[in-house]
Design a protein around this motif. Structure first.
Motif, PDB file in Angstrom:
ATOM      1  N   TRP A   1      -3.626  -2.226  -8.793  1.00  0.00           N
ATOM      2  CA  TRP A   1      -4.081  -1.496  -7.355  1.00  0.00           C
ATOM      3  C   TRP A   1      -5.065  -1.504  -7.715  1.00  0.00           C
ATOM      4  CZ3 TRP A   1      -0.253  -0.819  -3.957  1.00  0.00           C
ATOM      5  CH2 TRP A   1       1.207  -0.862  -4.228  1.00  0.00           C
TER       6      TRP A   1
ATOM      7  N   ARG B   1      -2.477  -3.087  -3.186  1.00  0.00           N
ATOM      8  CA  ARG B   1      -2.804  -4.885  -3.308  1.00  0.00           C
ATOM      9  C   ARG B   1      -2.602  -5.607  -2.919  1.00  0.00           C
ATOM     10  NH1 ARG B   1       1.247  -5.826  -8.487  1.00  0.00           N
ATOM     11  NH2 ARG B   1       3.339  -5.425  -7.421  1.00  0.00           N
TER      12      ARG B   1
ATOM     13  N   LEU C   1      -0.845   1.657 -12.801  1.00  0.00           N
ATOM     14  CA  LEU C   1      -1.893   0.941 -11.829  1.00  0.00           C
ATOM     15  C   LEU C   1      -2.938   0.386 -11.314  1.00  0.00           C
ATOM     16  CD1 LEU C   1      -1.185   4.484  -9.130  1.00  0.00           C
ATOM     17  CD2 LEU C   1       0.085   2.605  -8.706  1.00  0.00           C
TER      18      LEU C   1
ATOM     19  N   TYR D   1       1.367  -1.286  -0.169  1.00  0.00           N
ATOM     20  CA  TYR D   1       0.093   0.162   0.160  1.00  0.00           C
ATOM     21  C   TYR D   1       0.984   1.544  -0.128  1.00  0.00           C
ATOM     22  CZ  TYR D   1       0.979   0.571   5.316  1.00  0.00           C
ATOM     23  OH  TYR D   1       1.841   0.711   6.159  1.00  0.00           O
TER      24      TYR D   1
END
Length: 219
Positions: A26, A35, A21, A7
């Motif tokens: 993510w 994630r 991302l 994170y």
């Protein structure tokens, strides 16, 4: 392979950065980006592998049942606009969260920033009205080449209208209109869970944690 649990916090992410991302599995709620590849399923309290999912919009086609949902809700006014947090939406969130027995969110800011249209990403919403009454809203991050579905809520009195699925179908329509390549659906579990509805879309792809790429999803 070691378990993934990562994170970071970011106040601003550009559309191209967001595409990157999302392509690497993510997600974010407000300024919190994360994630992970496994988690506890709230309703069963068992651990399961996480499956990030996205729709390849170029290949996507609406199913017969999805077209029926779109047709059923034609009488409602549906608006695609920049996201905002209002008193009406906060009240709708309180109605919606009564559906949850497990892992009940505290408030709408569990998922969105105070000004979601401005930070950390450019967030839009699909707002659905029965005349002047707001009955459903879904929030979508808009990246350079993709959409990412963040959260959806609806008035539980309208449950027969499948408004959660309806707003997602409208997100797909808007994404295709803007020539986006993908619509990211967030996570589902490998085991059966509340999120299994995400596995029922055409042209679905899943993120392979081991190979770090996307593949055709097979239920």
């Amino acid at each position: 392979m070691d378990s993934i649990n990562e994170y970071f916090f970011a106040d601003m992410v550009t559309p191209l950065q967001l595409d990157y991302l999302l392509a690497h599995a993510w997600r974010h709620f407000g300024t919190y980006f994360f994630r992970y590849d496994n988690s506890l399923i709230p309703e069963t309290e068992e651990f399961s592998a996480i499956i990030p999912l996205r729709i390849n919009l170029e290949l996507f086609e609406f199913s017969k049942s999805q077209r029926k949902i779109l047709k059923k809700n034609e009488g409602f006014k549906t608006v695609f606009q920049q996201a905002s947090i209002t008193t009406t939406k906060k009240k709708l969130f309180e109605l919606h969260k009564q559906r949850f027995v497990h892992n009940t969110p505290e408030n709408i800011y569990s998922f969105l920033s105070k000004n979601p249209a401005q930070y950390p990403t450019s967030t839009y919403e699909v707002a659905v009205y029965d005349k002047r009454k707001l009955i459903a809203v879904s929030f979508i991050d808009v990246a350079e080449y993709s959409f990412s579905s963040v959260y959806a809520m609806f008035d539980t009195a309208y449950y027969p209208y499948s408004l959660g699925i309806y707003t997602l179908l409208k997100e797909i329509e808007y994404a295709k209109t803007l020539d986006k390549k993908y619509l990211y659906l967030g996570y589902a579990f490998k085991a059966s869970s509340f999120y299994d509805y995400k596995k029922n879309f055409h042209a679905l792809e899943h993120f392979d944690w081991l190979e770090s790429n996307w593949k055709h999803f097979v239920k």
